[in-house]
Write a protein that holds these residues in place. Structure first.
Motif, PDB file in Angstrom:
ATOM      1  N   THR A  66      20.386  30.975  26.381  1.00 51.49           N
ATOM      2  CA  THR A  66      20.085  30.170  27.103  1.00 51.49           C
ATOM      3  C   THR A  66      21.259  29.057  27.355  1.00 51.49           C
ATOM      4  O   THR A  66      22.862  28.901  27.094  1.00 51.49           O
ATOM      5  CB  THR A  66      19.119  29.065  25.705  1.00 51.49           C
ATOM      6  OG1 THR A  66      20.147  29.296  25.167  1.00 51.49           O
ATOM      7  CG2 THR A  66      18.640  30.800  25.361  1.00 51.49           C
ATOM      8  N   GLY A 126      27.232  27.700  28.523  1.00 49.07           N
ATOM      9  CA  GLY A 126      26.361  29.417  28.959  1.00 49.07           C
ATOM     10  C   GLY A 126      26.949  30.048  29.794  1.00 49.07           C
ATOM     11  O   GLY A 126      26.885  30.918  29.965  1.00 49.07           O
ATOM     12  N   THR A 132      19.070  31.240  31.461  1.00 46.21           N
ATOM     13  CA  THR A 132      17.548  30.340  31.926  1.00 46.21           C
ATOM     14  C   THR A 132      18.560  29.101  31.142  1.00 46.21           C
ATOM     15  O   THR A 132      19.157  28.678  30.449  1.00 46.21           O
ATOM     16  CB  THR A 132      16.535  30.822  30.298  1.00 46.21           C
ATOM     17  OG1 THR A 132      15.163  29.712  30.936  1.00 46.21           O
ATOM     18  CG2 THR A 132      17.403  31.024  28.972  1.00 46.21           C
ATOM     19  N   ALA A 133      17.888  28.128  32.074  1.00 50.80           N
ATOM     20  CA  ALA A 133      18.006  26.466  32.337  1.00 50.80           C
ATOM     21  C   ALA A 133      17.258  26.345  32.124  1.00 50.80           C
ATOM     22  O   ALA A 133      16.312  26.661  32.886  1.00 50.80           O
ATOM     23  CB  ALA A 133      19.324  26.138  32.617  1.00 50.80           C
ATOM     24  N   LEU A 183      13.279  24.998  27.812  1.00 52.25           N
ATOM     25  CA  LEU A 183      13.388  25.287  26.403  1.00 52.25           C
ATOM     26  C   LEU A 183      12.908  23.845  25.222  1.00 52.25           C
ATOM     27  O   LEU A 183      12.411  24.451  24.294  1.00 52.25           O
ATOM     28  CB  LEU A 183      14.868  25.521  26.122  1.00 52.25           C
ATOM     29  CG  LEU A 183      14.450  26.548  24.815  1.00 52.25           C
ATOM     30  CD1 LEU A 183      13.124  27.800  25.244  1.00 52.25           C
ATOM     31  CD2 LEU A 183      16.007  27.315  25.229  1.00 52.25           C
ATOM     32  N   ALA A 235       9.807  27.628  23.664  1.00 45.73           N
ATOM     33  CA  ALA A 235      10.276  28.618  23.570  1.00 45.73           C
ATOM     34  C   ALA A 235       9.459  30.204  23.572  1.00 45.73           C
ATOM     35  O   ALA A 235       9.970  31.242  24.546  1.00 45.73           O
ATOM     36  CB  ALA A 235      10.778  28.647  22.331  1.00 45.73           C
ATOM     37  N   LEU A 238       8.937  31.101  27.101  1.00 45.67           N
ATOM     38  CA  LEU A 238      10.243  32.182  27.503  1.00 45.67           C
ATOM     39  C   LEU A 238      10.105  33.336  26.828  1.00 45.67           C
ATOM     40  O   LEU A 238      10.560  34.410  27.506  1.00 45.67           O
ATOM     41  CB  LEU A 238      11.972  31.390  27.111  1.00 45.67           C
ATOM     42  CG  LEU A 238      13.067  32.575  27.377  1.00 45.67           C
ATOM     43  CD1 LEU A 238      13.683  32.514  28.444  1.00 45.67           C
ATOM     44  CD2 LEU A 238      13.906  31.757  26.733  1.00 45.67           C
ATOM     45  N   ASN A 255      21.868  31.643  21.911  1.00 43.17           N
ATOM     46  CA  ASN A 255      20.924  30.483  21.885  1.00 43.17           C
ATOM     47  C   ASN A 255      22.650  29.411  21.983  1.00 43.17           C
ATOM     48  O   ASN A 255      23.079  29.316  20.756  1.00 43.17           O
ATOM     49  CB  ASN A 255      20.546  30.125  19.985  1.00 43.17           C
ATOM     50  CG  ASN A 255      19.309  30.937  20.284  1.00 43.17           C
ATOM     51  OD1 ASN A 255      18.523  31.325  21.320  1.00 43.17           O
ATOM     52  ND2 ASN A 255      19.695  31.752  19.798  1.00 43.17           N
ATOM     53  N   ALA A 292      21.888  26.616  24.525  1.00 46.05           N
ATOM     54  CA  ALA A 292      20.849  25.606  24.684  1.00 46.05           C
ATOM     55  C   ALA A 292      20.827  24.108  23.839  1.00 46.05           C
ATOM     56  O   ALA A 292      21.009  24.431  22.761  1.00 46.05           O
ATOM     57  CB  ALA A 292      19.895  25.520  25.325  1.00 46.05           C
ATOM     58  N   ALA A 298      13.640  25.890  19.344  1.00 42.95           N
ATOM     59  CA  ALA A 298      13.772  26.640  20.459  1.00 42.95           C
ATOM     60  C   ALA A 298      14.596  27.863  19.719  1.00 42.95           C
ATOM     61  O   ALA A 298      14.326  29.370  20.079  1.00 42.95           O
ATOM     62  CB  ALA A 298      14.216  26.070  21.287  1.00 42.95           C
ATOM     63  N   LEU A 332      13.169  31.448  19.260  1.00 44.24           N
ATOM     64  CA  LEU A 332      14.046  33.352  19.708  1.00 44.24           C
ATOM     65  C   LEU A 332      14.643  34.334  18.662  1.00 44.24           C
ATOM     66  O   LEU A 332      14.697  34.846  19.388  1.00 44.24           O
ATOM     67  CB  LEU A 332      15.204  32.658  21.001  1.00 44.24           C
ATOM     68  CG  LEU A 332      14.189  31.438  22.171  1.00 44.24           C
ATOM     69  CD1 LEU A 332      15.647  30.853  22.991  1.00 44.24           C
ATOM     70  CD2 LEU A 332      13.516  32.121  22.929  1.00 44.24           C
TER      71      LEU A 332
END
Length: 258
Positions: free
Chosen positions: A8, A15, A32-33, A61, A67, A70, A86, A88, A114, A118
């Motif tokens: 994330t 990331g 993901t972003a 997210l 979440a 996703l 994780n 983000a 989030a 996850l």
């Protein structure tokens, strides 16, 4: 053998470096972003450089049900997540009562809610398979209270506590949970957190690539909590806990004051 990582906050900073480091080992990534353009560019880079498959899921997210969106997207794509990172999160400088409450609550939504959602879903899937790794990006901020970033420091304290407990619950199932707790890192974090002009960022920080490599390798070794700088790790683990609380509060406030 499957070795897919879900990262994330993968569009930039730590990331993106996690993605580069994982892909350099010849393994696939799920990125993901919010920024689809940045994710697409990174995916193309990794696929060209390493011949891996990079899946891009652009979404917010921190939005309500972000979440779950996703989780549903990954499930619909038929992807098995072997490593969850994780990463983000965001911060914000200023006195709590002077900041917009929507920003403060949004920070909790992304940094905490989030991450928990996850970890719950993919951690359970890993436990059912008897194998997996979770890396939660915390901060040395999680070792102390943070005047002028009260909510951010509190979210990172949550990440540290939650991750340590989750590791204890899951390790016997073959799943490890690690916390990467870096000091200041030279990313776009300071821009969004409005930290320029404070002593906290004056030194420039460590590079995202060095921090990502440190955290990834610590996770791979099954470590529980890791700080990327040894002197800083000694400070937050052994010195700050022994100092008078008011002294700590004043010291942190001075670091973050403009």
């Amino acid at each position: 053998m499957s070795n897919i990582v879900l990262i994330t906050g993968a569009s930039s900073g730590i990331g993106a470096e996690f993605a580069r480091y994982h892909a350099s080992n010849g393994s696939d990534v799920v990125l993901t972003a919010r920024s689809k353009d940045k994710l697409d560019a990174l995916a193309a880079e990794l696929q060209d450089a390493h011949g891996i498959k990079a899946h891009v899921f652009a979404l917010d997210l921190g939005a309500p049900e972000g979440a779950q969106v996703l989780i549903d997207t990954v499930t619909s794509a038929g992807l098995q997540i072997d490593i969850l990172i994780n990463n983000a999160g965001f911060g914000g400088q200023g006195r709590h009562i002077d900041r917009q409450i929507t920003d403060e609550l949004g920070m909790i939504d992304l940094n905490v809610k989030a991450l928990v959602a996850l970890s719950h879903h993919f951690g359970r899937e890993m436990a059912m398979r008897g194998k997996g790794r979770v890396l939660n990006v915390g901060s040395t901020a999680g070792f102390m209270p943070g005047p002028l970033q009260a909510v951010y420091f509190a979210t990172k304290a949550f990440v540290k506590s939650f991750s340590e407990a989750l590791d204890q619950e899951l390790r016997w199932k073959g799943v490890t949970v690690a916390v990467l707790a870096p000091g200041y890192v030279g990313t776009g974090f300071a821009d969004r957190a409005d930290l320029h002009g404070t002593n906290l960022v004056k030194g420039g920080g460590k590079t995202p690539a060095s921090v990502a490599k440190h955290g990834y390798n610590a996770m791979s070794r099954g470590e529980l909590v890791t700080v990327n700088e040894m002197p800083l790790g000694f400070l937050v683990n052994w010195i700050i806990p022994l100092l008078p609380r008011r002294s700590v509060l004043k010291m942190i406030e001075r670091m973050q004051r403009k």
